[in-house]
Design a protein around this motif. Structure first.
Motif, PDB file in Angstrom:
ATOM      1  N   ILE A 105     106.732  49.511  -8.279  1.00 10.93           N
ATOM      2  CA  ILE A 105     107.027  48.959  -9.607  1.00 10.93           C
ATOM      3  C   ILE A 105     108.054  49.848 -10.299  1.00 10.93           C
ATOM      4  CG2 ILE A 105     106.068  48.385 -11.871  1.00 10.93           C
ATOM      5  CD1 ILE A 105     103.441  47.740 -10.481  1.00 10.93           C
ATOM      6  N   THR A 106     109.112  49.249 -10.808  1.00 12.34           N
ATOM      7  CA  THR A 106     110.210  50.022 -11.405  1.00 12.34           C
ATOM      8  C   THR A 106     110.530  49.565 -12.824  1.00 12.34           C
ATOM      9  OG1 THR A 106     111.883  48.524 -10.474  1.00 12.34           O
ATOM     10  CG2 THR A 106     111.248  50.427  -9.137  1.00 12.34           C
ATOM     11  N   LEU A 111     104.866  54.468 -16.507  1.00  9.57           N
ATOM     12  CA  LEU A 111     105.314  55.587 -17.332  1.00  9.57           C
ATOM     13  C   LEU A 111     106.648  56.150 -16.866  1.00  9.57           C
ATOM     14  CD1 LEU A 111     104.436  57.467 -19.678  1.00  9.57           C
ATOM     15  CD2 LEU A 111     103.414  58.962 -17.942  1.00  9.57           C
ATOM     16  N   VAL A 112     106.767  56.405 -15.573  1.00 11.78           N
ATOM     17  CA  VAL A 112     108.002  56.898 -14.960  1.00 11.78           C
ATOM     18  C   VAL A 112     108.154  56.212 -13.608  1.00 11.78           C
ATOM     19  CG1 VAL A 112     107.985  59.166 -16.100  1.00 11.78           C
ATOM     20  CG2 VAL A 112     106.804  58.869 -13.908  1.00 11.78           C
ATOM     21  N   VAL A 113     109.341  56.299 -13.039  1.00 11.43           N
ATOM     22  CA  VAL A 113     109.607  55.697 -11.736  1.00 11.43           C
ATOM     23  C   VAL A 113     110.063  56.795 -10.778  1.00 11.43           C
ATOM     24  CG1 VAL A 113     110.945  53.988 -10.447  1.00 11.43           C
ATOM     25  CG2 VAL A 113     110.290  53.523 -12.826  1.00 11.43           C
ATOM     26  N   LYS A 114     109.222  57.084  -9.791  1.00 11.15           N
ATOM     27  CA  LYS A 114     109.566  58.105  -8.802  1.00 11.15           C
ATOM     28  C   LYS A 114     110.744  57.643  -7.952  1.00 11.15           C
ATOM     29  CE  LYS A 114     108.140  59.186  -4.165  1.00 11.15           C
ATOM     30  NZ  LYS A 114     107.137  58.929  -3.121  1.00 11.15           N
ATOM     31  N   THR A 115     111.694  58.555  -7.731  1.00 13.22           N
ATOM     32  CA  THR A 115     112.795  58.271  -6.821  1.00 13.22           C
ATOM     33  C   THR A 115     113.239  59.557  -6.148  1.00 13.22           C
ATOM     34  OG1 THR A 115     115.039  57.396  -6.599  1.00 13.22           O
ATOM     35  CG2 THR A 115     114.520  58.481  -8.671  1.00 13.22           C
ATOM     36  N   HIS A 116     113.569  59.452  -4.871  1.00 16.27           N
ATOM     37  CA  HIS A 116     114.179  60.560  -4.133  1.00 16.27           C
ATOM     38  C   HIS A 116     115.640  60.240  -3.813  1.00 16.27           C
ATOM     39  CE1 HIS A 116     110.418  62.567  -3.889  1.00 16.27           C
ATOM     40  NE2 HIS A 116     109.886  61.821  -2.936  1.00 16.27           N
ATOM     41  N   HIS A 117     116.132  59.118  -4.314  1.00 19.19           N
ATOM     42  CA  HIS A 117     117.524  58.760  -4.095  1.00 19.19           C
ATOM     43  C   HIS A 117     118.431  59.568  -5.022  1.00 19.19           C
ATOM     44  CE1 HIS A 117     116.401  55.429  -1.584  1.00 19.19           C
ATOM     45  NE2 HIS A 117     115.701  54.853  -2.543  1.00 19.19           N
TER      46      HIS A 117
END
Length: 323
Positions: A105-106, A111-117
């Protein structure tokens, strides 16, 4: 007899009172160690908070980090402190199975959106984030942590020494390149950017978490809920020791990148920016017993290594990392 009976009754009551007092003292001494951290509202204990998706649309905020920097740990603390699920650009089964129902979910319900990009490679959602949090960890530790995850495809498993020792020297230079490209891309984020240091989460969790909640426009009244059961689910118990894994040339290269990061943030309003200097390592010229006992494969000649079964491990690159 009447007086003797009175003394006897008083003695019994005294024993009972002493036993009750002793029981109360024992209960106090055996209460959960985190009991003092529980938040009370109207005499009702509210921790842990019941997790939910936000009813109001929140500002879409990236929680960006190089893999192995403690992203899942920080998500755990944020969820406990706010009661709101965190999201992710990924849809990882391990995380879903462990209660991270915001995986995949983005939008504004998390609350926040995890990303490693990298910020400049957001795979179709570039510009989607209005704010960003950049979680930074000592690259010597972050790279090693992510490398173990990449080889095991598991957040908590222990990597095979043979597999590790064969793949590590072939990939370390590329891992460093990926790390610095990732960090530099997010330091160019055009909107509000908040830096969180992994070191600060460990040594000063209250202030670090409070500043983060304020950046997210969240109340700090239940901040202490984020300090209970603070380990999370993605902690690798058995770690490969850092010493002995980085050569003199590699250390020199990585230290120069660390200095570049400091130059990039020194003029920003960032607390604890001097922590970056604590990341610098110096070549010690010796290796740990773990390295000596498990990594003899690193000492064989290139021709022998080319014919080794362990050499069939694929080079880790941008395609494998997806970042």
């Amino acid at each position: 007899m009447g007086r003797r009976g009175t003394y006897h009754n008083r003695f019994i009551w005294l024993i009972i009172c002493l036993l009750l007092l002793l029981t109360g003292i024992l209960k106090l001494n055996h209460r959960p160690k985190d009991e003092k951290l529980f938040v009370h509202v109207n005499n009702q204990r509210v921790c842990p908070l019941k997790l939910r998706f936000s009813n109001l649309s929140l500002t879409v905020t990236a929680l960006a980090s190089f893999p192995g920097s403690g992203n899942s740990w920080l998500r755990h603390r944020l969820q406990q402190a706010t009661g709101i699920y965190t999201g992710s650009v990924d849809d990882e089964k391990f995380m879903i199975d462990n209660g991270y129902l915001g995986e995949g979910i983005t939008g504004g319900s998390v609350l926040v959106v995890k990303t490693h990009h990298r910020y400049d490679d957001q795979r179709g959602i570039d510009g989607h984030y209005k704010k960003a949090i950049l979680l930074l960890r000592n690259p010597y530790d972050a790279i090693l942590s992510w490398f173990q995850l990449a080889l095991t495809d598991n957040h908590t498993a222990t990597v095979s020494p043979q597999k590790f020792c064969s793949a590590w020297p072939k990939n370390i230079s590329n891992l460093i390149r990926i790390w610095i490209r990732f960090v530099e891309s997010w330091l160019k984020f055009p909107g509000p950017l908040h830096l969180v240091f992994y070191d600060g989460l460990k040594t000063n969790p209250v202030e670090t978490l409070r500043d983060l909640l304020l950046f997210l426009d969240q109340p700090t009244s239940t901040l202490k809920c984020g300090l209970i059961n603070d380990e999370g689910v993605a902690h690798r118990k058995l770690q490969v020791p850092v010493d002995g894994l980085y050569s003199k040339n590699i250390i020199s290269k990585l230290n120069s990148h660390i200095y570049d990061v400091y130059l990039a943030i020194k003029d920003l309003n960032v607390k604890n920016k001097a922590l970056v200097f604590s990341w610098v390592k110096y070549y010690k010229g010796y290796v740990t017993p773990w390295y000596q006992s498990h990594c003899e494969v690193l000492n064989i000649t290139s021709n022998e290594r080319r014919n080794s079964a362990e050499d069939k491990i694929t080079y880790i690159n941008d395609v494998v990392f997806k970042y």
